[in-house]
Design a protein around this motif. Sequence first.
Motif, PDB file in Angstrom:
ATOM      1  N   GLY A   9       0.883  -0.946  -0.048  1.00 28.02           N
ATOM      2  CA  GLY A   9      -0.007  -0.244  -0.600  1.00 28.02           C
ATOM      3  C   GLY A   9       0.734   1.579   0.148  1.00 28.02           C
ATOM      4  O   GLY A   9       0.480   2.346   0.675  1.00 28.02           O
ATOM      5  N   LEU A  10       2.364   1.050  -0.194  1.00 27.30           N
ATOM      6  CA  LEU A  10       3.017   2.621  -0.421  1.00 27.30           C
ATOM      7  C   LEU A  10       2.560   3.683  -0.792  1.00 27.30           C
ATOM      8  O   LEU A  10       2.085   4.830  -1.098  1.00 27.30           O
ATOM      9  CB  LEU A  10       4.333   1.633  -0.647  1.00 27.30           C
ATOM     10  N   PHE A  11       1.825   3.556  -2.758  1.00 31.19           N
ATOM     11  CA  PHE A  11       1.720   4.214  -3.752  1.00 31.19           C
ATOM     12  C   PHE A  11       0.350   4.868  -3.305  1.00 31.19           C
ATOM     13  O   PHE A  11       0.087   5.936  -2.838  1.00 31.19           O
ATOM     14  CB  PHE A  11       1.730   3.905  -4.861  1.00 31.19           C
ATOM     15  N   ASP A 103       2.794   7.362 -13.962  1.00 31.41           N
ATOM     16  CA  ASP A 103       1.247   7.523 -13.325  1.00 31.41           C
ATOM     17  C   ASP A 103       1.239   8.430 -12.386  1.00 31.41           C
ATOM     18  O   ASP A 103       0.000   8.382 -11.187  1.00 31.41           O
ATOM     19  CB  ASP A 103       1.288   6.150 -12.586  1.00 31.41           C
ATOM     20  N   GLY A 104       1.688   9.571 -12.533  1.00 36.31           N
ATOM     21  CA  GLY A 104       1.390  11.117 -11.549  1.00 36.31           C
ATOM     22  C   GLY A 104       1.479  11.146 -10.599  1.00 36.31           C
ATOM     23  O   GLY A 104       1.451  11.892  -9.334  1.00 36.31           O
ATOM     24  N   ILE A 105       2.497  10.214 -10.277  1.00 34.36           N
ATOM     25  CA  ILE A 105       4.009  10.536  -8.740  1.00 34.36           C
ATOM     26  C   ILE A 105       4.775  10.948  -9.566  1.00 34.36           C
ATOM     27  O   ILE A 105       5.537  10.634 -10.620  1.00 34.36           O
ATOM     28  CB  ILE A 105       3.782   8.947  -8.101  1.00 34.36           C
ATOM     29  N   ARG A 106       5.561  11.443  -8.491  1.00 36.28           N
ATOM     30  CA  ARG A 106       6.841  12.005  -9.677  1.00 36.28           C
ATOM     31  C   ARG A 106       7.743  11.361  -8.609  1.00 36.28           C
ATOM     32  O   ARG A 106       8.681  11.023  -7.230  1.00 36.28           O
ATOM     33  CB  ARG A 106       6.853  13.794  -8.887  1.00 36.28           C
ATOM     34  N   PHE A 107       8.761  10.960  -9.723  1.00 37.09           N
ATOM     35  CA  PHE A 107       9.681   9.952  -9.217  1.00 37.09           C
ATOM     36  C   PHE A 107      10.937  11.111  -9.679  1.00 37.09           C
ATOM     37  O   PHE A 107      11.740  11.783 -11.251  1.00 37.09           O
ATOM     38  CB  PHE A 107      10.093   8.848 -10.253  1.00 37.09           C
ATOM     39  N   MET A 108      12.292  10.900  -8.663  1.00 37.21           N
ATOM     40  CA  MET A 108      13.633  10.827  -9.148  1.00 37.21           C
ATOM     41  C   MET A 108      14.370  10.646 -10.554  1.00 37.21           C
ATOM     42  O   MET A 108      13.854   9.835 -10.594  1.00 37.21           O
ATOM     43  CB  MET A 108      14.808  10.626  -8.061  1.00 37.21           C
ATOM     44  N   ASN A 109      14.403  11.405 -11.201  1.00 39.53           N
ATOM     45  CA  ASN A 109      14.949  10.876 -12.347  1.00 39.53           C
ATOM     46  C   ASN A 109      16.718  10.073 -12.672  1.00 39.53           C
ATOM     47  O   ASN A 109      17.203   9.791 -11.530  1.00 39.53           O
ATOM     48  CB  ASN A 109      15.724  12.107 -13.833  1.00 39.53           C
ATOM     49  N   LEU A 110      16.200   9.231 -13.777  1.00 43.67           N
ATOM     50  CA  LEU A 110      17.496   8.297 -13.298  1.00 43.67           C
ATOM     51  C   LEU A 110      18.793   8.064 -13.082  1.00 43.67           C
ATOM     52  O   LEU A 110      19.493   7.620 -12.816  1.00 43.67           O
ATOM     53  CB  LEU A 110      17.387   7.012 -14.396  1.00 43.67           C
ATOM     54  N   ALA A 111      18.908   9.584 -14.033  1.00 46.36           N
ATOM     55  CA  ALA A 111      19.824   9.788 -13.774  1.00 46.36           C
ATOM     56  C   ALA A 111      20.949  10.407 -12.379  1.00 46.36           C
ATOM     57  O   ALA A 111      22.619  10.223 -12.506  1.00 46.36           O
ATOM     58  CB  ALA A 111      20.958  10.941 -15.024  1.00 46.36           C
ATOM     59  N   CYS A 112      19.837  10.748 -11.466  1.00 47.52           N
ATOM     60  CA  CYS A 112      20.323  11.357 -10.806  1.00 47.52           C
ATOM     61  C   CYS A 112      20.713   9.574  -9.298  1.00 47.52           C
ATOM     62  O   CYS A 112      20.988  10.104  -9.080  1.00 47.52           O
ATOM     63  CB  CYS A 112      19.469  12.597  -9.988  1.00 47.52           C
ATOM     64  N   VAL A 113      19.692   9.289 -10.016  1.00 42.95           N
ATOM     65  CA  VAL A 113      19.806   8.036  -9.232  1.00 42.95           C
ATOM     66  C   VAL A 113      20.783   7.030  -9.063  1.00 42.95           C
ATOM     67  O   VAL A 113      21.241   6.215  -8.509  1.00 42.95           O
ATOM     68  CB  VAL A 113      18.619   6.858  -9.241  1.00 42.95           C
TER      69      VAL A 113
END
Length: 151
Positions: A9-11, A103-113
Motif C-alpha cells: 500500500g505504499l503508493f 502514473d501521476g507520482i514524481r520520481f527522481m530521474n534515473l541520471a540522478c539515481v
Amino acid sequence: MFALTDPGGLFAALRALDLPAGDYVVCGSGPLYARGLRERIGDLDVLARGRAWAIATALARPVRPPSGHGWAVYHPAAALEIVDRWTPGWPTEQLIDGADVIDGIRFMNLACVLRWKQTARRPKDLPDIAAIQHLHSIWTGQSPTALTPCA
C-alpha cells in the motif's frame, strides 16, 4: 486503477497524502521500482519541501534520520519516510524540479539515481547501478557513460 503495483500500500499511502506535485519527489529505490528495475521495495523515501513538508509534519513530529542529515517524518501507518533534504550535496530544488512523472507520482530521474548510487556505492547499490546502465544501453545503444548527467 493505477499502473504501478502497490506493494504494502505504499503508493496508495503516498497518494492519500495529496502532496502538491511541485513539492515532492520519490527518491532512493522507488524510481527503480517504478521503471521495472526492482522487483520489490520495502519503503518509499520521499523528499519534500514547502506545502508537502507541512503536510508531512502534520502526520508526525520530525526527527533526525539515521544519517543525521536534515529532518525526517515517518508515516504512522505506512512505510513512508519523508525527508526535508536528501543526502549531503543534493539540492532539494534540483531533485524535485527535475523529477519524472510516472502514473501521476514524481520520481527522481534515473541520471540522478545513478549518480547518487554510484556515490554511495553500498553493496546493495551495485545491482541497481548495473540495472540502470543496462537499461540505458538498451534504450540508446550507447555506453552507460553517455547517460545524461544529473543536472
